[in-house]
Design a protein around this motif. Sequence first.
Motif, PDB file in Angstrom:
ATOM      1  N   ALA A  33       3.479  -5.892  -7.057  1.00 29.95           N
ATOM      2  CA  ALA A  33       4.842  -5.768  -7.437  1.00 29.95           C
ATOM      3  C   ALA A  33       5.446  -5.018  -6.068  1.00 29.95           C
ATOM      4  CB  ALA A  33       4.861  -5.079  -8.757  1.00 29.95           C
ATOM      5  N   ASP A  34       5.012  -4.077  -5.548  1.00 28.63           N
ATOM      6  CA  ASP A  34       5.883  -3.258  -4.745  1.00 28.63           C
ATOM      7  C   ASP A  34       5.679  -3.951  -3.374  1.00 28.63           C
ATOM      8  OD1 ASP A  34       6.166  -1.436  -6.332  1.00 28.63           O
ATOM      9  OD2 ASP A  34       4.449  -0.218  -5.500  1.00 28.63           O
ATOM     10  N   GLU A  35       4.950  -5.013  -3.206  1.00 28.15           N
ATOM     11  CA  GLU A  35       5.015  -5.836  -1.927  1.00 28.15           C
ATOM     12  C   GLU A  35       5.837  -7.146  -2.074  1.00 28.15           C
ATOM     13  OE1 GLU A  35       3.694  -5.438   1.015  1.00 28.15           O
ATOM     14  OE2 GLU A  35       3.251  -3.587   0.722  1.00 28.15           O
ATOM     15  N   ALA A  36       6.213  -7.736  -3.154  1.00 24.91           N
ATOM     16  CA  ALA A  36       6.935  -8.384  -3.456  1.00 24.91           C
ATOM     17  C   ALA A  36       8.233  -8.303  -2.611  1.00 24.91           C
ATOM     18  CB  ALA A  36       7.445  -8.672  -4.989  1.00 24.91           C
TER      19      ALA A  36
END
Lengths: 855, 421
Positions: free
Chosen positions: B332-335
């Motif tokens: 999610a954080d890399e999205a």
Amino acid sequence: MAGLMERPSGNLAPSESAVTSEGLATQQAAESQALEQLLSTRSPQRPQRTPTFYVEIDGKQLEAFEGQTILEVCRANGIEVPTLCYDPKLPGFGACRMCVVDVEGCDAPLISCSAKAEPATVIATQTDRLREIRRTNLELIFSDHNAYCLPPCQNKCPSHIDIPGFLKANAESQFRESARIFKRTIPFPSILGRVCPAPCEDHCRRDEVDEAIAIRDSHRYAGDQVLKSMWDENIDPPLPFELQPKTGKRVAVIGSGPAGASAAFYLLVAGHDVTIFEKDPEPGGMLRYGIPQYRLPKIEVLDGEYQSITRLGGRFECGKMLGRDFTTADLKAQGYDAVIVAIGCYDTNDLGIPGEEAEGVIDGLDYLHTAALGLEYPNHEGSRVVVVGGGYTSMDCARTSIRLGAKEVTLVYRRDMKDMPAADEVHEMIEEGARAIFQAGPTRVIVDEKNRVTGLEFIRMQLGAPDASGRRRPEPAPGTEFIIECDRILKAIGQGPDMTWATIGADGVSATKNGRLKADAVTFQTGRDGVFGCGDVRNGATTVVASIADGRRCAYAADAYLQGLDLGEIRNRQTLAEPQPEFLSIVPFTGETKEPRLRLKALHADERKHDYIQYEIPYSKAEVMAESTRCLQCTCEAIGFCDLRRLGIEYGTTLKTLEKDHQNGAGFRSITENRWTGANHDYVRDDSHAFILREPSRCIDCGRCANVCAEVVGAACYDFMRTGFDTLVTTPLDMSLNESPCVSCGRCAETCPTGALMPKPRLLTKYEVDESRCILCGICVDACPYDALRSGFDFELAHTDRSEPMIDLIALAKIERTSEATFIRGESNWENTVAGRRHDPARALPVLPSNLRGK
Amino acid sequence: MKQIAAPKGWAQLLLTPPATPWAALRSVLAAGPAATMQTLIDAGLRGRGGGGFLTGEKWRITATSDAEVKYAVANGYESDPAVFTNRLLLEKNAQAVVEGLAAAALAVGAREAFIAVRAEYTEAIRALEAIVHNAERDGVLGANVLGSGRELYMSVRPLQGSSMIGEETVLLKALAGKRGQPEQTPPYPSTVGYLGKPTVVNNVATLAAVTWIISNGAAAFKQIGDPAEPGTALVQISGSLTNAGVMEVPTGTPLAEIAAAAGGPAKGATIKALLIGGPSGGFVPANLLASTPYSGGGLATVGAHIGSGALLAIDQSVAIPELAAMLTRWCADEACGKTIPCRIGTRRLAEIGQRFVDGLAGPQDVQKLHALAADVADSALCAHERLTPSPLLTGMRYFEREFVPAGVAAEKSGAVVGRSE
Ligand SMILES: Cc1cc2nc3c(=O)[nH]c(=O)nc-3n(C[C@H](O)[C@H](O)[C@H](O)COP(=O)(O)O)c2cc1C
Ligand code: SF4
Ligand code: SF4
Ligand code: SF4
Ligand code: SF4
Ligand code: FES
């Protein structure tokens, strides 16, 4: 086109060498071939109309051109596919995933703004699964949408008054304008300024800083200014809308209470001829005969406010009672085109206990009625009175009894004080010397040998299981009976309407199972054509403000009926115009300085309790301005223009929904029904730029502004910044637009589907153009993104002023927006109404009034 | 990053440089584009970057486009954390990658080709640059490729940034200096790619395999591994196995055999599951390891995928919900933040997962998680969001007992036997 494709004839390329005729022929053939190639390669225009093919969308065969996206085919054929990130100026971007469609043969839905239409495909735009996906996406957006469409105060006002709007006008000491804004939704600011329980104030967000705004007292001041200038200088009260030319239609309103008067007012503004029938000698209904003088002065305020009806030509026919003197059928026979029944609730509910018929058990309403007529209630002075009930009527009974000289007044309510509808008046009543007992219900009347009341026996109530309203139902606790000795019992445990008239010549009009007039919640139609019902007779006893709101909405419906419009459309329009979004309020407001509320001063209880005079001392001008300035103006500038909100309504996510299951198509869904609530962002508003207002908390990261600014304008002020959940479309380092290459074109605000980018509301109401210095260069005309300046015949400049408030629900409801009119429909029957989704401007009905409705 | 020696009998194609440099390129020039692509199709070579598309077919789409300008790109970005198979490949066998890329460019008609590499891979970059430089100097690449009259300029492009750059549409935008966000496909890069031109994008391991196939023939390749997707894969082995590192594994090898080849469980460990495919991979429980082959098709049936080639062995000390929630949160954080289901949806998935870890999950959270995962997958823009739910979904599928709603303490110890389906 034909000319372009024609092959030029004649000798095109002069040949230098002499050739044989045969050679010439081949050479010419080669040349024309070369030319052909030249023509088709030099002008590589994409074929405009050809080749075409057919695709099937929602069961219809539609023509499509090569290279068109599925969305473009849908749009060209009036099929609505929801989009948030699509800007027609740019290729599909694919960020919002709202435009999903099903294509036969594909396992997963396609993104229609990007997917090209292919010949002979079969496409569905509205399957259950697609709607589920869209709904999830919307819910996800709302789970991180830290914003308010409408201020909570306005939500909670039963008539959805533009509260920040009129407070703003107050703060600028524009009291007439303030009253005018108020009158857009409620005709009587002064009456409500005295009698409204102010549910709005319970939800004011200012409470999170210090204390709620004194909303009611503030409009009371504005209304009183209007009344004052009317009484003193004979200046007409302001009209909320332009008065319409006479339509020649006649409307009979039965009942001159809040609902009837409000319906009459709006119908008069709409140009209809209105006659109001009243059973009592004077108009006003409960306002006159129920609410005591000390709360609502009958002459200065009630009569004054009702002049806004008579001054518009409304006529009151008093002393005429429905069922006794005439029937609805009589009225129709007399040529009234519509009849509005707003007769209120006058039948007091019985206590249902032994001894109720004893002498001294009095109907609270009768009692108030007599008192209001200025008659002494016999033997009241020096008596001991018990009032049973917890509503406004019981409170008025108790406080009037004190004023009539009762020796001892006791109010008994079966629930707790916090459950009392009139809880906020209790302390005033106690100050005036009455007693209050909670959680006790009457069990029997104690009488003497002459059947006169000597006391009332009660039993203590304990709380049982919660009922439908969520309040815990009181149950008697055995063995806790006690007696209060008294001479008089005033019954005030609620009222119902008198529906006996409904049988007399009122064919089609019927009652609900709890004895109220049966009329639709949105179209207000009763069973009989042209007969409408509104107010307490439809709802049971409610509040003045709720009845007035009902009356106004009923007027819209009746107006539409009189114009021969489809009432089914009204349902959608009204729901759109008066949404009740419920959003998280998580804004901490740490920056606001605390300025506690200015309370109205009141006469001391000893001075007021013997008298019917108004005991509250109104605000001074300085006070009302200071109080109004405290308002935080919690409102979204985009309301009415926001695609997110519109889709939220259509898909029943978080907002008021049109789903059938939710309260007959007009229910609302709360934030707790959002499955994905979780961490969310609270960004800071940036109003540093002169024209563009940025409110990143409302940004849905659709990317439209970034794409338009970069691809169309060429300035590239915004982009996606940061990653993951924290991604935000903003300027580099969140800098002010002033420091970016922004050219103030406003294109970003124009494309933004939400209220994240807005043309900034200006503090000036009007720009002055110094025409003596204008050289008519026209640069302003070119630059203005909103066409506010236009060139006339001789290239003159015209300036406009902004007298309309920003939030103008009625005007918004009017705006002819292809999409709004066509999107809204019952959730469950969308499948059957595929045709209904095609936009037909003729079906886009306005609500009211017609001056706002382009001719 | 060391290489683990594979057991005897396992074909090893990728990590040994070709015996005669540029022999493959000469064959391509001699055979011509059509025959080259046919060879690859005959060999059944599928992309090693995760998508698993038939490489020959992909080239053919770009080759048949009548655009004048086309490009070829080698994807050596290697986005998943703690995976170094491409790095090892580039350090050991850059020659095969460059040759494969040249073959791709010549086959599709591109005059320019890029090798996108992670900027941290300095040794690999040096190796690649040396080969490209020498090739240009020697007339192998450049204005006249091996005297054929064909033009081909190649450059090494170090890239740095988010893990999403590995996704091909993002990679192409990153190469063009644009915002690193995926584009809606179709159109695929093979028709609309770098600067809007048809572009063939291949993983570096795919290209190394191309070189091997051209040199050794389609038939020889077809005999290796799973016939449906023949060849070998570079697997990054880590976790509770005795040996950690990169191993070249023929496709179709059962997971249990791979674990055994890596020396079996580390001392004292009992393998509870393998996480296959990196942070968005799937858990395969111990009882399915023998029956699940390491192949795209085989892993799909258990909810995992080859992905980056990561294989993480998990022992009994690991709580699945905790690991799954952590992986989801990482994804999610890399999205990139472009789409709603990805920016908010994957984060909500992680939040629901975290509720199970914290013992705060409500009774509906299991159902919510499935519903959201399905909606995210169905409206996904790229494979990142489509695959992000995998750890939670497979975790719940095989370790249901560890995902307990609030009130019940999570079962953390004891080898949990997965439910086989
Ligand atoms: C989130 C994401 C990350 C990716 N990372 C890589 C990567 O690091 N290396 C790679 O070769 N392919 C990666 N891919 C796959 C590429 O998009 C693309 O499919 C691949 O480069 C095509 O090469 P192939 O046909 O040789 O497999 C990734 C895909 C996604 C969705
Ligand atoms: S942006 Fe739209 S949905 Fe959000 S608060 Fe404003 S009107 Fe409502
Ligand atoms: S601060 Fe103003 S706008 Fe906000 S809720 Fe209170 S009165 Fe309404
Ligand atoms: S107003 Fe400024 S930021 Fe907005 S589109 Fe125009 S140049 Fe860009
Ligand atoms: S600010 Fe830009 S990205 Fe955000 S909602 Fe508006 S147009 Fe979309
Ligand atoms: S994804 Fe198609 S309109 Fe947003």
